[in-house]
Structures are given as structure tokens and as C-alpha cells.
Design an enzyme around this catalytic site. Structure first.
Site, PDB file in Angstrom:
ATOM      1  N   ASP A   1       9.584   2.987   1.603  1.00 57.61           N
ATOM      2  CA  ASP A   1       8.321   3.778   1.958  1.00 57.61           C
ATOM      3  C   ASP A   1       8.191   3.653   3.570  1.00 57.61           C
ATOM      4  O   ASP A   1       7.535   2.520   4.091  1.00 57.61           O
ATOM      5  CB  ASP A   1       7.084   3.127   1.241  1.00 57.61           C
ATOM      6  CG  ASP A   1       5.766   3.816   1.543  1.00 57.61           C
ATOM      7  OD1 ASP A   1       5.815   4.632   2.572  1.00 57.61           O
ATOM      8  OD2 ASP A   1       4.979   3.871   0.714  1.00 57.61           O
TER       9      ASP A   1
ATOM     10  N   PHE B   1       0.891  -1.184   0.144  1.00 57.78           N
ATOM     11  CA  PHE B   1       0.049   0.113   0.002  1.00 57.78           C
ATOM     12  C   PHE B   1       1.058   1.288   0.053  1.00 57.78           C
ATOM     13  O   PHE B   1       1.646   1.543   0.888  1.00 57.78           O
ATOM     14  CB  PHE B   1      -0.907  -0.129   1.235  1.00 57.78           C
ATOM     15  CG  PHE B   1      -1.754   1.316   1.191  1.00 57.78           C
ATOM     16  CD1 PHE B   1      -2.938   1.278   0.350  1.00 57.78           C
ATOM     17  CD2 PHE B   1      -1.600   2.293   1.587  1.00 57.78           C
ATOM     18  CE1 PHE B   1      -3.856   2.355   0.208  1.00 57.78           C
ATOM     19  CE2 PHE B   1      -2.473   3.586   1.656  1.00 57.78           C
ATOM     20  CZ  PHE B   1      -3.473   3.439   0.877  1.00 57.78           C
TER      21      PHE B   1
ATOM     22  N   LYS C   1       3.074  11.264   6.996  1.00 60.82           N
ATOM     23  CA  LYS C   1       2.265  11.336   7.765  1.00 60.82           C
ATOM     24  C   LYS C   1       2.899  12.014   9.001  1.00 60.82           C
ATOM     25  O   LYS C   1       2.732  13.000   9.212  1.00 60.82           O
ATOM     26  CB  LYS C   1       1.908   9.820   8.158  1.00 60.82           C
ATOM     27  CG  LYS C   1       1.108   9.116   6.905  1.00 60.82           C
ATOM     28  CD  LYS C   1       0.758   7.519   7.455  1.00 60.82           C
ATOM     29  CE  LYS C   1      -0.229   7.224   6.303  1.00 60.82           C
ATOM     30  NZ  LYS C   1      -1.342   7.760   5.954  1.00 60.82           N
TER      31      LYS C   1
END
Length: 401
Positions: free
Chosen positions: A226, A141, A255
Site C-alpha cells: 500500500d 491504516f 492520493k
């Protein structure tokens, strides 16, 4: 003040149904706790998918944002501003790299990393133009933009959004042999999550990340990590790659970099990678804006203390010990994760992940399900041990019922 039912009814009527949120309407929050529109308090055990590593309303971050709000919030990159150089310098140093390319959202950062790898492949490695390949992992994801879903194996994210962007090779996560076979002379990068979050907090086999690092170095391929969910303290290290002593060529961050205050993301690498860009070839109106830089600078300063990494380590050890006691008792089949991050597989007969999440909500604990039978736990790193134990007590009660 609207009631919960009124707010949900209005949202359902006037917003696209791209999410299926739990039926709670948050009005305020502080630390690890959120309060809904009717005054009920809930323990946040999700932390905005790690965007809120430092808790809701963290005073240092709010003060940094407020101070910057009163000075200047946006210039665009058409001009310099007085927070940009410090932000790039400090973040690059935190990562042990030389250059930063700031963006806003995590998906933007992944898209930027894809463009970076391709350009590097053509201009540095010498791959024929238009032939670059990037190897990715199944069940990944990385976001939901058109290019990213082109290499997703999640049918909800991918189906009926084609035609898809070519140039990606998908291999099983954790399988070094498959990865090695997929890398060819036209491969420019391997893009991986050090821990797959959306897939259920999947930790790869020991030695996998170091094996990826060795393979990519031998084949002259970029290793792009990531760390949007796994990075910035969540796993007990500044970066999850550190658990295997690995330093990738490219960090992809987001984030928690914005502290839950503003969206901030970045691609961080050395000059021989990010130096391929020239003016006009990539950019963002809001990327690297003064407000984002001010908040992210404070995030970097907080991470330098090591306090949050230590909390994630100590409380994470406690979390996994307590969750491990549930395995084999008939209610939980498996627990995975690292630091203050866990995926808990609910045994058949005890409800789906969604149903368990709803029952926990009724007991004033907020978590999120994924892949049917799994719930994810990722509380803010500022959570107290007492509050963490209370949340675990509610989970035990839900499973016992």
C-alpha cells in the site's frame, strides 16, 4: 465572504462530524501556501496526507485538467476513451508491471487489491473457495470501508461498525517471525504499508521489507504494498519499497496519483495477477475516467524526470537533521520518517499533538496530529528550503514556549 467562525459554525451544523479539523477555513492555495477566508497565509506542512506532493495548483496539472475538461470528462468504462490506454501503459511502465486496474479513492484501491488477492488465490494458487486469508499489520491504516476496518486495530475506526469481514490475520508490524508463523497454505497475500503513515510515520526495521519479499515468494503468496501515502516521490524514491530494493507483486496507489486535482487510484500488477478478472466482476463508473487519466498521465511524466524524488531526498535529509537536533532537548522524544515525511513525538508537558498543531496554526503553519502525542510533517515536495526552514523555526518556537 463568510468569516472563519461563520464557516465553521455552518459546517458543524450541517455536516457529519467524522473529522476534527483545525479551525482554519482555506479559500485558496498555491505551491506550499494556503490562504484562509480572511486573507491569512499558512504554510502547508501536510500536503493533503501526500495527495498534494506536487503542490497546490501545480501549473502542469491544472493545464492538463483544463485541457481535458474542454474535451470529455466521463464516458464510463462502457466505452473506450482516448486517454485510457496511455494512462494504463505509462503507469504500468512506471511500476515495472504489465496491467493497471484504475479506481478513484485509496480505500477503493485497497478493496480492489483484497478482491484481486482472493480471486488469484482461488483460481491460480488453488486455495479452497471461501478459505482465503490475508495477513496484515497491526496499527495499519488502509481506509475506512467495512472490509478494511475489519482488519484495523484503531478503535475509533473499527468499534460499533460490525459485523466484520472475516479472512484477515493481524501480526505486529516489523516482526518477520510473527509474519512467517501467520502464513499458511490458505494465505493468498500479505498487505502492508512500507511506512505506516497514520500510525506516526513508522519505518520498519532494516531488512523487513526484503524479508517479506523473500518469505512471500517462497510461500507462493502475493506481497501487496500500500503505497498510497508513501509512494510517488514522498520518501525520495518513486516507491518506498525501493529503499530496500524490493518490488512487490501488487502496488496499491492513490492520493498523489491525482495530483490533488481529482481522486485517482489504481492497483498495478502483472498479467498473472490482474488477469484473473473478467468483464462484470469488478468496476467503477468513474474509475479510469478521461479527466483522471489526463491528470495522472501528467503525474507519471513529472515523476519520470526524477526531480521530485531528488527534492524529497535532499530536503528530507535537511528536515530530519534539523528535527533530530530537537530530540533529547526535553521537547521531542523521537523523530521517524524518510524523505519529506516525518513523525515527531512531543514530550509530555509540551502539550498533546493536537495542542502543538493548534499553536503552530497560530503561527501560520499547518500540520496534523495522530495518536495523541505525535505530529506529522509532510510538506509538498515543491516547498523551498527557505519556507521549510521557516516552518521549522515556528516549530522550535512553539516547543520553546
Amino acid at each position: 465572504m463568510s468569516t472563519t467562525a461563520d464557516a465553521i459554525r455552518s459546517a458543524d451544523a450541517h455536516s457529519a462530524h467524522t473529522y476534527h479539523p483545525l479551525p482554519v477555513v482555506v479559500a485558496s492555495a498555491e505551491g506550499a501556501w494556503m490562504t484562509d477566508v480572511e486573507g491569512r497565509r499558512y504554510l502547508d506542512m501536510l500536503a493533503g496526507y501526500s495527495a498534494l506532493n506536487f503542490g497546490h495548483g501545480n501549473r502542469r496539472l491544472i493545464d492538463a485538467a483544463r485541457s481535458q475538461l474542454e474535451r470529455v470528462t466521463l464516458t464510463s468504462r462502457a466505452f473506450h476513451h482516448d486517454r485510457f490506454a496511455d494512462f494504463c501503459t505509462e503507469l504500468a511502465d512506471l511500476c515495472g508491471k504489465e496491467m493497471v486496474l484504475p479506481m478513484n479513492t485509496g480505500a477503493e484501491a485497497v478493496e480492489t487489491a483484497v478482491k484481486t488477492a482472493r480471486k488469484w488465490g482461488y483460481e491460480v494458487k488453488g486455495v479452497p473457495d471461501g478459505h482465503a486469508k490475508i495477513v496484515v499489520a497491526a496499527d495499519n491504516f488502509h481506509g475506512r470501508t467495512t472490509t478494511i476496518i475489519s482488519f484495523s486495530t484503531d478503535h475509533d475506526a473499527r468499534d460499533h461498525f460490525g459485523p466484520y469481514t472475516p479472512g484477515f490475520e493481524i501480526v505486529p508490524y516489523g516482526d518477520l517471525t510473527a509474519l512467517s508463523h501467520a502464513v499458511t497454505e490458505n494465505t493468498v497475500a500479505v498487505l502492508l504499508e512500507p511506512i505506516q503513515g497514520e500510525a506516526g510515520v513508522l519505518v520498519p526495521p532494516a531488512g523487513y521489507l526484503s524479508g517479506v519479499r523473500e518469505l512471500t515468494r517462497e510461500r507462493n503468496v502475493l506481497f501487496m504494498a500500500d503505497e498510497i501515502q508513501s509512494g510517488l516521490g514522498r520518501t525520495g524514491k518513486t516507491f518506498a519499497c525501493e529503499h530496500e530494493g524490493v518490488v512487490p507483486d501488487v502496488y496499491i496507489l492513490g492520493k498523489a496519483l491525482g495530483g490533488g486535482v481529482v481522486p485517482v487510484s489504481a492497483v498495478v500488477a502483472d498479467r498473472d495477477v490482474l488477469g484473473v478478472f473478467r468483464p462484470g466482476q469488478h468496476g467503477s463508473t468513474f474509475g479510469g475516467n478521461p479527466l483522471a487519466c489526463a491528470v495522472a498521465l501528467e503525474v507519471v511524466a513529472m515523476l519520470r524526470s526524477g526531480e521530485f524524488q531528488q527534492r524529497a531526498t535532499e530536503l528530507g535529509d535537511h528536515l530530519h537533521h534539523e528535527l533530530g537536533l530537537l530530540v533529547g532537548g526535553g521537547s521531542v522524544t523521537a523523530v521517524r520518517g524518510r524523505g519529506l515525511w516525518a513523525g515527531v513525538d512531543i514530550a509530555p508537558g509540551h502539550g498533546t499533538g493536537r495542542e502543538v498543531s493548534e499553536r503552530l496554526m497560530d503561527r501560520r503553519v499547518l500540520v496534523k496530529d495522530t495518536h495523541g502525542s505525535t505530529i506529522r510533517l509532510a510538506p509538498p515536495l515543491v516547498i523551498s528550503k527557505e519556507d521549510l526552514d521557516w516552518g521549522l523555526d515556528q516549530l522550535r518556537a512553539v516547543l520553546a514556549s
